[in-house]
Structure formats: C-alpha cells, structure tokens
Design an enzyme around this catalytic site. Sequence first.
Site, PDB file in Angstrom:
ATOM      1  N   HIS A 134      -3.027   7.254   2.451  1.00 54.34           N
ATOM      2  CA  HIS A 134      -3.480   5.958   1.956  1.00 54.34           C
ATOM      3  C   HIS A 134      -4.876   5.693   2.505  1.00 54.34           C
ATOM      4  O   HIS A 134      -5.122   5.843   3.711  1.00 54.34           O
ATOM      5  CB  HIS A 134      -2.500   4.871   2.404  1.00 54.34           C
ATOM      6  CG  HIS A 134      -3.015   3.495   2.142  1.00 54.34           C
ATOM      7  ND1 HIS A 134      -3.535   3.127   0.922  1.00 54.34           N
ATOM      8  CD2 HIS A 134      -3.126   2.401   2.947  1.00 54.34           C
ATOM      9  CE1 HIS A 134      -3.923   1.873   0.985  1.00 54.34           C
ATOM     10  NE2 HIS A 134      -3.687   1.409   2.200  1.00 54.34           N
ATOM     11  N   ASN A 155     -10.116   0.038   0.168  1.00 53.81           N
ATOM     12  CA  ASN A 155      -8.655   0.116   0.156  1.00 53.81           C
ATOM     13  C   ASN A 155      -8.157  -0.458  -1.180  1.00 53.81           C
ATOM     14  O   ASN A 155      -8.249  -1.667  -1.400  1.00 53.81           O
ATOM     15  CB  ASN A 155      -8.113  -0.684   1.344  1.00 53.81           C
ATOM     16  CG  ASN A 155      -6.594  -0.665   1.422  1.00 53.81           C
ATOM     17  OD1 ASN A 155      -5.911  -0.244   0.491  1.00 53.81           O
ATOM     18  ND2 ASN A 155      -6.072  -1.139   2.530  1.00 53.81           N
ATOM     19  N   CYS A 202       0.818  -1.227   0.000  1.00 60.95           N
ATOM     20  CA  CYS A 202       0.000   0.000   0.000  1.00 60.95           C
ATOM     21  C   CYS A 202       0.848   1.271   0.000  1.00 60.95           C
ATOM     22  O   CYS A 202       0.337   2.353  -0.292  1.00 60.95           O
ATOM     23  CB  CYS A 202      -0.946   0.001   1.193  1.00 60.95           C
ATOM     24  SG  CYS A 202      -2.020  -1.430   1.230  1.00 60.95           S
TER      25      CYS A 202
HETATM   26  N1  ACO Z   1     -18.442  -8.018   9.902  1.00 62.39           N
HETATM   27  C1  ACO Z   1     -18.869  -8.232  11.149  1.00 62.39           C
HETATM   28  N2  ACO Z   1     -18.041  -8.525  12.174  1.00 62.39           N
HETATM   29  C2  ACO Z   1     -16.743  -8.611  11.883  1.00 62.39           C
HETATM   30  C3  ACO Z   1     -16.222  -8.400  10.593  1.00 62.39           C
HETATM   31  C4  ACO Z   1     -17.143  -8.100   9.570  1.00 62.39           C
HETATM   32  N3  ACO Z   1     -16.772  -7.878   8.293  1.00 62.39           N
HETATM   33  N4  ACO Z   1     -14.883  -8.560  10.613  1.00 62.39           N
HETATM   34  C5  ACO Z   1     -14.561  -8.838  11.900  1.00 62.39           C
HETATM   35  N5  ACO Z   1     -15.666  -8.874  12.651  1.00 62.39           N
HETATM   36  C6  ACO Z   1     -15.788  -9.157  14.080  1.00 62.39           C
HETATM   37  C7  ACO Z   1     -14.672 -10.011  14.604  1.00 62.39           C
HETATM   38  O1  ACO Z   1     -14.921 -11.373  14.386  1.00 62.39           O
HETATM   39  C8  ACO Z   1     -14.715  -9.670  16.080  1.00 62.39           C
HETATM   40  O2  ACO Z   1     -15.757 -10.387  16.672  1.00 62.39           O
HETATM   41  P1  ACO Z   1     -15.592 -10.971  18.168  1.00 62.39           P
HETATM   42  O3  ACO Z   1     -15.410  -9.756  19.051  1.00 62.39           O
HETATM   43  O4  ACO Z   1     -16.872 -11.691  18.378  1.00 62.39           O
HETATM   44  O5  ACO Z   1     -14.384 -11.830  18.129  1.00 62.39           O
HETATM   45  C9  ACO Z   1     -15.122  -8.198  16.082  1.00 62.39           C
HETATM   46  O6  ACO Z   1     -15.689  -7.933  14.796  1.00 62.39           O
HETATM   47  C10 ACO Z   1     -13.953  -7.268  16.293  1.00 62.39           C
HETATM   48  O7  ACO Z   1     -12.903  -7.691  15.446  1.00 62.39           O
HETATM   49  P2  ACO Z   1     -11.583  -6.884  15.380  1.00 62.39           P
HETATM   50  O8  ACO Z   1     -10.644  -7.503  14.382  1.00 62.39           O
HETATM   51  O9  ACO Z   1     -11.084  -6.662  16.768  1.00 62.39           O
HETATM   52  O10 ACO Z   1     -12.137  -5.515  14.778  1.00 62.39           O
HETATM   53  P3  ACO Z   1     -11.437  -4.138  14.708  1.00 62.39           P
HETATM   54  O11 ACO Z   1     -12.200  -3.126  15.428  1.00 62.39           O
HETATM   55  O12 ACO Z   1      -9.955  -4.268  15.000  1.00 62.39           O
HETATM   56  O13 ACO Z   1     -11.596  -3.823  13.166  1.00 62.39           O
HETATM   57  C11 ACO Z   1     -10.285  -3.821  11.174  1.00 62.39           C
HETATM   58  C12 ACO Z   1     -11.042  -4.666  12.183  1.00 62.39           C
HETATM   59  C13 ACO Z   1     -11.279  -2.900  10.485  1.00 62.39           C
HETATM   60  C14 ACO Z   1      -9.618  -4.709  10.134  1.00 62.39           C
HETATM   61  C15 ACO Z   1      -9.234  -2.984  11.936  1.00 62.39           C
HETATM   62  O14 ACO Z   1      -8.435  -3.811  12.724  1.00 62.39           O
HETATM   63  C16 ACO Z   1      -8.378  -2.202  11.015  1.00 62.39           C
HETATM   64  O15 ACO Z   1      -8.821  -1.258  10.412  1.00 62.39           O
HETATM   65  N6  ACO Z   1      -7.082  -2.529  10.965  1.00 62.39           N
HETATM   66  C17 ACO Z   1      -6.176  -1.799  10.100  1.00 62.39           C
HETATM   67  C18 ACO Z   1      -5.949  -2.643   8.993  1.00 62.39           C
HETATM   68  C19 ACO Z   1      -6.204  -2.004   7.678  1.00 62.39           C
HETATM   69  O16 ACO Z   1      -6.683  -0.919   7.512  1.00 62.39           O
HETATM   70  N7  ACO Z   1      -5.827  -2.806   6.738  1.00 62.39           N
HETATM   71  C20 ACO Z   1      -5.895  -2.448   5.405  1.00 62.39           C
HETATM   72  C21 ACO Z   1      -4.676  -2.961   4.768  1.00 62.39           C
HETATM   73  S1  ACO Z   1      -3.288  -2.376   5.520  1.00 62.39           S
HETATM   74  C22 ACO Z   1      -2.964  -1.078   4.845  1.00 62.39           C
HETATM   75  O17 ACO Z   1      -3.533  -0.732   3.855  1.00 62.39           O
HETATM   76  C23 ACO Z   1      -1.971  -0.335   5.507  1.00 62.39           C
END
Ligand code: ACO
Length: 325
Positions: free
Chosen positions: A252, A282, A119
């Site tokens: 990004h 993304n 990215c």
């Molecule tokens: N729909 C519903 N529930 C979901 C989904 C979904 N699509 N995905 C995950 N969950 C659930 C999980 O199972 C978890 O459930 P649980 O509490 O019962 O176990 C709950 O939601 C929380 O999951 P987390 O992974 O803790 O959610 P978080 O608040 O961290 O959000 C996310 C996840 C959006 C991926 C976040 O961690 C994030 O934004 N990380 C940054 C990564 C990113 O942006 N990556 C893009 C690529 S990297 C880059 O471009 C730099």
Amino acid sequence: MKLYSRVTGTGSCLPPRRLTNADLVAQLMASGIETSDEWIVDRTGIRARHFADDGVFSSDLALEAARHAIRAAGVVVADIDLIVVATSTPDMVFPSTACILQGKLGNCGAAAFDVQAVCSGFVYALSVADALIKSGSARTALVVGVDVFSRLLDFSDRSTCVLFGDGAGAVVLQSSTTPGLLATDLHSDGQHNRILCVPGQINSGQVQGSAWLRMDGQAVFKLAIGVLDEAARNVLAKAGLSTDDVDWLLMHQANIRIMQSTARKLQIPSDKVIVTVDQHGNTSAASIPLALDMAVRGRRALPGHKLLLLAVGGGMTWGSVLLDL
Ligand code: ACO
C-alpha cells in the site's frame, strides 16, 4: 479438479488534474497554512497527486480502470459474473458502487457488492473474490479498488491534506486449474478504529459529526510498521515460500518510510519494491491495483513473477496476498 484464481488483466485510472507539491503548497500557503515541498517529500516521499474534478465519482474512475482490465484480459463484459469494489468513498450511501459500476458497464446478472476495509480494501476484495472462484461460485471476477479521498480532506489540516490522492485500479480474476493467487491473509483490530476515521453519520437528512478525515499519524505509522512484515511472513508460510522467492513487493502506497522499513525487515532489496507513492500520493483502496497496473504495463512485473501484496488501513485492517502473475 481443484480450482484456483488468476489475474488475467489489469487496468487503472488517474483523474487528469495533477497537483505537484509546489501546486498544493502554493494553494495552502494562500490560505495561511504553512507547509513545504521539503517537509512533504522528507516525511512521506510524496511529490504529486491527482484530484478528481467536481462531479466525477468513484464509479467513473472505476469504470475506466475496469474497461482497461477487461480489455487486457481479453474477456467481454457479459463474461463477468462477480464484481467486487473496494472503496471508502462510495458514490452514494446505497446502492453499492459495485452496482453503479455494473450499470455503467452494461453487465446484468453478476453478483456485485462493495468491500469496506479502507486502504486494505483491495487486498480484502481480492481475497473474497479468490474464495468465491475457488469454491466454484464465480468464474470471472472484476475486482476494483477506487477512492476519491480528496472529498474527505480538510485543507486546513496540513498533517493530512498533503498525503492523499484520487484514483482507481482494477483486475480481472479468472478461474484456472493452475494456481495464480497462492495464499491470502487478512486481519483487523477494531480497538484502533479511532486513529484513522471519518466519524460522521447521516441522520434525519443531515450529516452529524465530522465528515472530514481525521488521523493520528504517529499511531497509524507505529501500527503499520508493526503488522506489515508479519502479514508478509504469514502469507509466505501459507504458500511454503520465503522472501527470496518474491520478485516484487507491492505495498500500500502511503508513506515511503513505512515501505522502506518493511522491506528492510523482510530483507527484500529496494530494487524489488514497487513505488508509486511519489507520483500518486496515498490513493487508499486504489493504491495497490494502480501500482500493479503500472508495473504490468511498464513491463516490470512479468508473467511468472511472484508478487507479494501488503496493505494496512483504517479499522485498523491489514492483510497480504501472494500471487503468481
Ligand atoms: N507541513 C509542515 N509541517 C507539518 C506538516 C506539513 N504538511 N504536517 C505536520 N507538520 C508538523 C507538525 O505540526 C509537527 O510540528 P511540531 O513539531 O512543531 O508540533 C511536525 O511536523 C511533526 O509532526 P508529526 O505528526 O510528528 O510528523 P511525523 O514525522 O509523524 O509525520 C506523518 C507525519 C507523515 C503523517 C506520519 O506520521 C505518517 O506517515 N504516519 C503514517 C500515516 C499514514 O501513512 N497515513 C496514511 C493513511 S493510513 C494508511 O494508508 C495506512
């Protein structure tokens, strides 16, 4: 005479197939995957993304974006003497997508190669092209960020498949005696290479290991929040400027919460932050040049404006570019 590089044209391409969260949620629920528009919007800010159809490759999206950028710059294909493509989803293992794009454009003789920084790829590619122009090795560069991450998504993994989209963005970067790119700042930390990866390899005619995208979302989130504002301060310090001088913060487009947190830390007001993640998801290496083209064509980013580009991605890699449009 001191040489600089300037962005003289921008272009982009989104594949026509657009999926709103409602479309994607319906598709996932039909295969037993629980998710919702509310969860996706609340945690990421994403409302829609575009997916390329089968048979459409990175070089196809790159070609359309490149043609728009070349037209906007008022140059011809034969003027281009450097092609740098940032991508993690090349058409083939080799040759580079840059060479395939070069063939499709009908350019002969320019140096052409790919840059792989996931990215952060476009910020890396722009920095490399800037250095080659400043050294006098190139005069007119085509710099493209393109990805078709839909090909890497495991649609049984709800924590990743809702996050990404496909697209391409391009700029023409030309040699100039007045500064355009003011400073660049690149970093990586390979100790974190496993928190966001596609770990498969090709061996003896087979893919070995997994060819799906895998991500530890919370680890990526934490690292991104920790490095982006520092990359911003570094590039501003190199240029002798402050956040008050920035007209547009162009990050990004991965997650609205990462963008809001970084803008807050830098004390850059939200009306100076360019946001396209809601409509594109993304798009990895394409996200910054796509958003740049939208801002230029929407007449928000105007000649004379200072843009602060900030990226973070797999590797983990991160970096920044400060430019005068
Ligand atoms: N729909 C519903 N529930 C979901 C989904 C979904 N699509 N995905 C995950 N969950 C659930 C999980 O199972 C978890 O459930 P649980 O509490 O019962 O176990 C709950 O939601 C929380 O999951 P987390 O992974 O803790 O959610 P978080 O608040 O961290 O959000 C996310 C996840 C959006 C991926 C976040 O961690 C994030 O934004 N990380 C940054 C990564 C990113 O942006 N990556 C893009 C690529 S990297 C880059 O471009 C730099």
